[in-house]
Design a protein around this motif. Structure first.
Motif, PDB file in Angstrom:
ATOM      1  N   ASP A 147       0.857  -1.192   0.000  1.00  0.00           N
ATOM      2  CA  ASP A 147       0.000   0.000   0.000  1.00  0.00           C
ATOM      3  C   ASP A 147       0.891   1.240   0.000  1.00  0.00           C
ATOM      4  OD1 ASP A 147      -1.858   1.937   0.320  1.00  0.00           O
ATOM      5  OD2 ASP A 147      -2.859   1.040   2.042  1.00  0.00           O
ATOM      6  N   LYS A 148       1.254   1.715  -1.166  1.00  0.00           N
ATOM      7  CA  LYS A 148       2.220   2.819  -1.265  1.00  0.00           C
ATOM      8  C   LYS A 148       1.617   4.154  -0.832  1.00  0.00           C
ATOM      9  CE  LYS A 148       4.822   0.557  -4.950  1.00  0.00           C
ATOM     10  NZ  LYS A 148       5.292   0.628  -6.362  1.00  0.00           N
ATOM     11  N   ASN A 149       0.299   4.292  -0.951  1.00  0.00           N
ATOM     12  CA  ASN A 149      -0.329   5.567  -0.615  1.00  0.00           C
ATOM     13  C   ASN A 149      -0.556   5.732   0.881  1.00  0.00           C
ATOM     14  OD1 ASN A 149      -0.538   6.371  -3.336  1.00  0.00           O
ATOM     15  ND2 ASN A 149      -2.350   5.068  -3.599  1.00  0.00           N
ATOM     16  N   ASN A 150      -0.543   4.635   1.612  1.00  0.00           N
ATOM     17  CA  ASN A 150      -0.783   4.714   3.048  1.00  0.00           C
ATOM     18  C   ASN A 150       0.105   3.671   3.730  1.00  0.00           C
ATOM     19  OD1 ASN A 150      -1.874   5.333   5.521  1.00  0.00           O
ATOM     20  ND2 ASN A 150      -3.666   4.017   5.258  1.00  0.00           N
ATOM     21  N   ALA A 151       1.418   3.900   3.634  1.00  0.00           N
ATOM     22  CA  ALA A 151       2.383   2.894   4.074  1.00  0.00           C
ATOM     23  C   ALA A 151       2.276   2.617   5.563  1.00  0.00           C
ATOM     24  CB  ALA A 151       3.792   3.341   3.710  1.00  0.00           C
ATOM     25  N   PHE A 152       2.104   3.640   6.374  1.00  0.00           N
ATOM     26  CA  PHE A 152       2.089   3.472   7.822  1.00  0.00           C
ATOM     27  C   PHE A 152       0.714   3.845   8.379  1.00  0.00           C
ATOM     28  CE2 PHE A 152       6.437   4.440   6.587  1.00  0.00           C
ATOM     29  CZ  PHE A 152       7.125   3.406   7.186  1.00  0.00           C
ATOM     30  N   PRO A 153       0.248   3.137   9.400  1.00  0.00           N
ATOM     31  CA  PRO A 153      -1.057   3.475   9.985  1.00  0.00           C
ATOM     32  C   PRO A 153      -1.006   4.840  10.671  1.00  0.00           C
ATOM     33  CG  PRO A 153       0.079   1.829  11.321  1.00  0.00           C
ATOM     34  CD  PRO A 153       0.889   1.988  10.069  1.00  0.00           C
ATOM     35  N   ASN A 154      -2.144   5.511  10.748  1.00  0.00           N
ATOM     36  CA  ASN A 154      -2.191   6.838  11.355  1.00  0.00           C
ATOM     37  C   ASN A 154      -1.753   6.819  12.817  1.00  0.00           C
ATOM     38  OD1 ASN A 154      -3.169   7.961   8.971  1.00  0.00           O
ATOM     39  ND2 ASN A 154      -5.308   7.573   9.527  1.00  0.00           N
ATOM     40  N   GLU A 155      -1.976   5.682  13.493  1.00  0.00           N
ATOM     41  CA  GLU A 155      -1.640   5.599  14.922  1.00  0.00           C
ATOM     42  C   GLU A 155      -0.146   5.403  15.169  1.00  0.00           C
ATOM     43  OE1 GLU A 155      -4.671   2.314  14.274  1.00  0.00           O
ATOM     44  OE2 GLU A 155      -3.709   3.772  12.936  1.00  0.00           O
ATOM     45  N   PHE A 156       0.601   5.126  14.111  1.00  0.00           N
ATOM     46  CA  PHE A 156       2.027   4.819  14.259  1.00  0.00           C
ATOM     47  C   PHE A 156       2.825   6.098  14.526  1.00  0.00           C
ATOM     48  CE2 PHE A 156       6.205   4.196  12.069  1.00  0.00           C
ATOM     49  CZ  PHE A 156       6.733   3.277  12.962  1.00  0.00           C
ATOM     50  N   HIS A 157       3.638   6.055  15.592  1.00  0.00           N
ATOM     51  CA  HIS A 157       4.477   7.205  15.939  1.00  0.00           C
ATOM     52  C   HIS A 157       5.920   6.990  15.483  1.00  0.00           C
ATOM     53  CE1 HIS A 157       1.181   8.836  18.258  1.00  0.00           C
ATOM     54  NE2 HIS A 157       1.079   7.696  18.929  1.00  0.00           N
ATOM     55  N   GLY A 158       6.479   5.835  15.811  1.00  0.00           N
ATOM     56  CA  GLY A 158       7.834   5.510  15.366  1.00  0.00           C
ATOM     57  C   GLY A 158       8.921   6.370  15.962  1.00  0.00           C
ATOM     58  N   ASN A 159       8.600   7.079  17.075  1.00  0.00           N
ATOM     59  CA  ASN A 159       9.582   8.017  17.613  1.00  0.00           C
ATOM     60  C   ASN A 159      10.722   7.339  18.369  1.00  0.00           C
ATOM     61  OD1 ASN A 159       8.027   7.224  19.758  1.00  0.00           O
ATOM     62  ND2 ASN A 159       7.148   9.239  20.170  1.00  0.00           N
ATOM     63  N   LYS A 160      10.606   6.028  18.620  1.00  0.00           N
ATOM     64  CA  LYS A 160      11.705   5.326  19.311  1.00  0.00           C
ATOM     65  C   LYS A 160      12.690   4.715  18.323  1.00  0.00           C
ATOM     66  CE  LYS A 160       8.480   3.705  22.849  1.00  0.00           C
ATOM     67  NZ  LYS A 160       7.316   3.694  21.945  1.00  0.00           N
ATOM     68  N   GLY A 161      12.321   4.764  17.043  1.00  0.00           N
ATOM     69  CA  GLY A 161      13.138   4.053  16.075  1.00  0.00           C
ATOM     70  C   GLY A 161      13.630   4.898  14.925  1.00  0.00           C
ATOM     71  N   LYS A 162      14.307   4.198  14.011  1.00  0.00           N
ATOM     72  CA  LYS A 162      14.795   4.832  12.790  1.00  0.00           C
ATOM     73  C   LYS A 162      14.387   3.938  11.623  1.00  0.00           C
ATOM     74  CE  LYS A 162      18.947   6.789  10.628  1.00  0.00           C
ATOM     75  NZ  LYS A 162      18.367   8.131  10.445  1.00  0.00           N
ATOM     76  N   ILE A 163      13.798   4.535  10.590  1.00  0.00           N
ATOM     77  CA  ILE A 163      13.346   3.799   9.411  1.00  0.00           C
ATOM     78  C   ILE A 163      14.174   4.249   8.217  1.00  0.00           C
ATOM     79  CG2 ILE A 163      11.397   3.330   7.880  1.00  0.00           C
ATOM     80  CD1 ILE A 163       9.548   3.948  10.263  1.00  0.00           C
ATOM     81  N   VAL A 164      14.765   3.283   7.531  1.00  0.00           N
ATOM     82  CA  VAL A 164      15.637   3.586   6.391  1.00  0.00           C
ATOM     83  C   VAL A 164      15.262   2.679   5.216  1.00  0.00           C
ATOM     84  CG1 VAL A 164      17.571   4.405   7.795  1.00  0.00           C
ATOM     85  CG2 VAL A 164      17.384   1.977   7.261  1.00  0.00           C
ATOM     86  N   SER A 165      15.753   3.003   4.031  1.00  0.00           N
ATOM     87  CA  SER A 165      15.397   2.227   2.838  1.00  0.00           C
ATOM     88  C   SER A 165      16.358   1.062   2.595  1.00  0.00           C
ATOM     89  CB  SER A 165      15.361   3.138   1.611  1.00  0.00           C
ATOM     90  OG  SER A 165      16.621   3.754   1.404  1.00  0.00           O
ATOM     91  N   TRP A 166      17.611   1.183   2.993  1.00  0.00           N
ATOM     92  CA  TRP A 166      18.587   0.089   2.838  1.00  0.00           C
ATOM     93  C   TRP A 166      19.779   0.381   3.732  1.00  0.00           C
ATOM     94  CZ3 TRP A 166      17.133  -4.332   1.298  1.00  0.00           C
ATOM     95  CH2 TRP A 166      18.033  -5.336   0.895  1.00  0.00           C
ATOM     96  N   VAL A 167      20.445  -0.679   4.182  1.00  0.00           N
ATOM     97  CA  VAL A 167      21.531  -0.498   5.150  1.00  0.00           C
ATOM     98  C   VAL A 167      22.726  -1.372   4.798  1.00  0.00           C
ATOM     99  CG1 VAL A 167      19.959   0.039   7.052  1.00  0.00           C
ATOM    100  CG2 VAL A 167      20.673  -2.327   6.671  1.00  0.00           C
ATOM    101  N   PRO A 168      23.901  -1.039   5.347  1.00  0.00           N
ATOM    102  CA  PRO A 168      25.045  -1.947   5.260  1.00  0.00           C
ATOM    103  C   PRO A 168      24.866  -3.060   6.302  1.00  0.00           C
ATOM    104  CG  PRO A 168      25.682   0.048   6.428  1.00  0.00           C
ATOM    105  CD  PRO A 168      24.261   0.247   5.981  1.00  0.00           C
ATOM    106  N   GLN A 169      24.122  -4.094   5.948  1.00  0.00           N
ATOM    107  CA  GLN A 169      23.602  -5.042   6.931  1.00  0.00           C
ATOM    108  C   GLN A 169      24.680  -5.749   7.748  1.00  0.00           C
ATOM    109  OE1 GLN A 169      19.806  -7.300   6.726  1.00  0.00           O
ATOM    110  NE2 GLN A 169      21.137  -9.027   6.224  1.00  0.00           N
ATOM    111  N   LYS A 170      25.789  -6.121   7.110  1.00  0.00           N
ATOM    112  CA  LYS A 170      26.827  -6.837   7.854  1.00  0.00           C
ATOM    113  C   LYS A 170      27.347  -5.984   9.010  1.00  0.00           C
ATOM    114  CE  LYS A 170      28.241  -9.189   3.628  1.00  0.00           C
ATOM    115  NZ  LYS A 170      29.281  -9.276   2.581  1.00  0.00           N
ATOM    116  N   LYS A 171      27.519  -4.687   8.754  1.00  0.00           N
ATOM    117  CA  LYS A 171      27.982  -3.793   9.823  1.00  0.00           C
ATOM    118  C   LYS A 171      26.903  -3.611  10.889  1.00  0.00           C
ATOM    119  CE  LYS A 171      31.421  -1.275   7.138  1.00  0.00           C
ATOM    120  NZ  LYS A 171      31.922   0.030   6.677  1.00  0.00           N
ATOM    121  N   ILE A 172      25.652  -3.541  10.456  1.00  0.00           N
ATOM    122  CA  ILE A 172      24.551  -3.407  11.412  1.00  0.00           C
ATOM    123  C   ILE A 172      24.535  -4.596  12.365  1.00  0.00           C
ATOM    124  CG2 ILE A 172      22.034  -3.373  11.661  1.00  0.00           C
ATOM    125  CD1 ILE A 172      23.194  -0.768  10.557  1.00  0.00           C
ATOM    126  N   LEU A 173      24.628  -5.803  11.820  1.00  0.00           N
ATOM    127  CA  LEU A 173      24.517  -7.010  12.641  1.00  0.00           C
ATOM    128  C   LEU A 173      25.730  -7.234  13.535  1.00  0.00           C
ATOM    129  CD1 LEU A 173      22.863  -9.327   9.967  1.00  0.00           C
ATOM    130  CD2 LEU A 173      21.819  -8.532  12.093  1.00  0.00           C
TER     131      LEU A 173
END
Length: 391
Positions: A253-279
């Protein structure tokens, strides 16, 4: 030195390359006739250093056929687990034994063991399921060609991880984990085709040790819109910092990706990461994963406990190893409709982070797996063996 050369895939620029089966069909009909001349042209540039070996991945057995015709040594490289390869190899025998039909579908609900020391598994979890009968038949023929034409089967695995599967054939050559020995170095080179958001590493540096829930479902899985929203709400309710990879097209659902109730203020959302370094970052507490083999290997080498959310192909086999064999993770349970609730996600995160046994086993498996890459390690010896053979 590595030199890159290309062959056209046969598609036009406007064609949809996200259709994997279409791309595969065009490649198989276009590239085989072009490869011999490419090899001849390369050999003509340096007659003293002609191509001595062709290493082809699964789905590319036509390259092995060309190599065989031209008198060139051939080997195969598999990006998925050795157990996934064994299941593909045993396709004809499974039909003969009545476990699956000629289209690859299970004949009944049961658990079987492919070979000694391989865990019990349900045929519905084999890597060709949900991909259709055409793919199954293609895969069976592909494995016949690979078995006939390749001398070695190189796998991104280690002898400690899948000993039962590796014992099925002397052609198996485990060379994993395929990663740099120290993923905490300052080397900024990346093998990813997508742009990585490295700001997440700076953000992780500000978090407490083993506090961040890392969520990523790889490069192919697409999550249904309601399930995507339920996951978002769960991450809000967990009350822990989270790092969530939401690549373009990750949810329906590209037009409404996140629910209205979602705050997400404790986290970080990204499109892609250097996963090996993350883990390998000390702030990561667990990995909510689709259990693709690359992610599985990277998580194992990071010593991170898994919360398993498999979607398709080999991911259910990988989940079996994570939860039942290595015992370094837990599985998220679906309801009768295949839905995973926010309550289930919250409960399993709490259980996983409170299980010291899983964390200790994760750390122990990390050390055992990485040891294969050190000087004198089994994977290092196998790579040297293969290189000497290829020369």
């Amino acid at each position: 030195m590595i030199k890159f050369v290309t062959l056209p895939d046969g598609l036009d620029p406007e064609d949809d390359r996200s259709d994997n089966f279409k791309v595969l069909g065009y490649m198989n009909s276009t590239m085989p006739s072009l490869l011999p001349k490419l090899i001849e042209d390369i050999n003509a540039l340096d007659p003293e250093n002609k191509i001595s070996c062709i290493l082809a991945t699964f789905n590319m057995s036509w390259a092995l056929q060309i190599g065989h015709q031209m008198g060139i040594k051939c080997a195969a490289l598999f990006p998925f687990s050795a157990t996934g390869l064994v299941s593909a190899l045993f396709g004809p025998k499974l039909i003969e034994d009545g476990i699956i039909d000629s289209d690859g579908n299970p004949t009944k609900s049961q658990e079987i063991q492919l070979a000694p020391n391989i865990p019990m598994m349900n045929p519905k979890d084999f890597l060709w399921n949900n991909l259709g009968k055409d793919f199954f038949k293609f895969m069976v023929q592909e494995m016949k060609d690979i078995e006939l034409l390749s001398e070695w089967w190189l796998c991104n695995t280690a002898c400690d991880l899948e000993p039962g599967a590796l014992s099925v054939s002397p052609k198996f050559l485990p060379i994993g984990p395929l990663m740099e020995p120290d993923e905490n170095n300052n080397n900024n080179k990346s093998s990813s085709f997508w742009k990585e958001d490295t700001t997440c590493l700076e953000w992780l540096d500000q978090q407490q040790p083993q506090s961040v829930v890392y969520v990523s479902f790889g490069s192919l899985a697409v999550m249904e819109s309601n399930q995507f929203k339920e996951l978002a709400l769960a991450l809000d309710l967990i009350d822990k910092p989270f790092l969530w990879v939401v690549r373009p097209g990750n949810n329906g659902d590209k037009n409404n990706a996140f629910p209205n109730e979602f705050h997400g203020n404790k986290g970080k959302i990204v499109s892609w990461v250097p996963q090996k370094k993350i883990l390998n970052h000390p702030a990561i507490s667990c990995f909510v994963s689709h259990c693709g083999w690359n992610s599985t290997i990277e998580g194992v080498c990071g010593g991170v406990p898994f919360l398993c959310w498999p979607f398709f192909v080999d991911q259910f086999l990988d989940k079996t190893y994570i939860c039942d064999v290595w015992k370094v993770g837990m599985e998220l349970e679906r309801d009768q409709n295949g839905f995973i609730s926010k309550e289930e996600i919250m409960k399993k995160v709490k259980q996983l982070l409170g299980d010291e046994g899983i964390r200790k086993r994760s750390s122990k498996l990390k050390e055992a797996t990485r040891k294969n890459l050190s000087e004198g390690g089994q994977s290092s010896k196998n790579i040297e063996k293969f290189v000497n053979w290829a020369k």
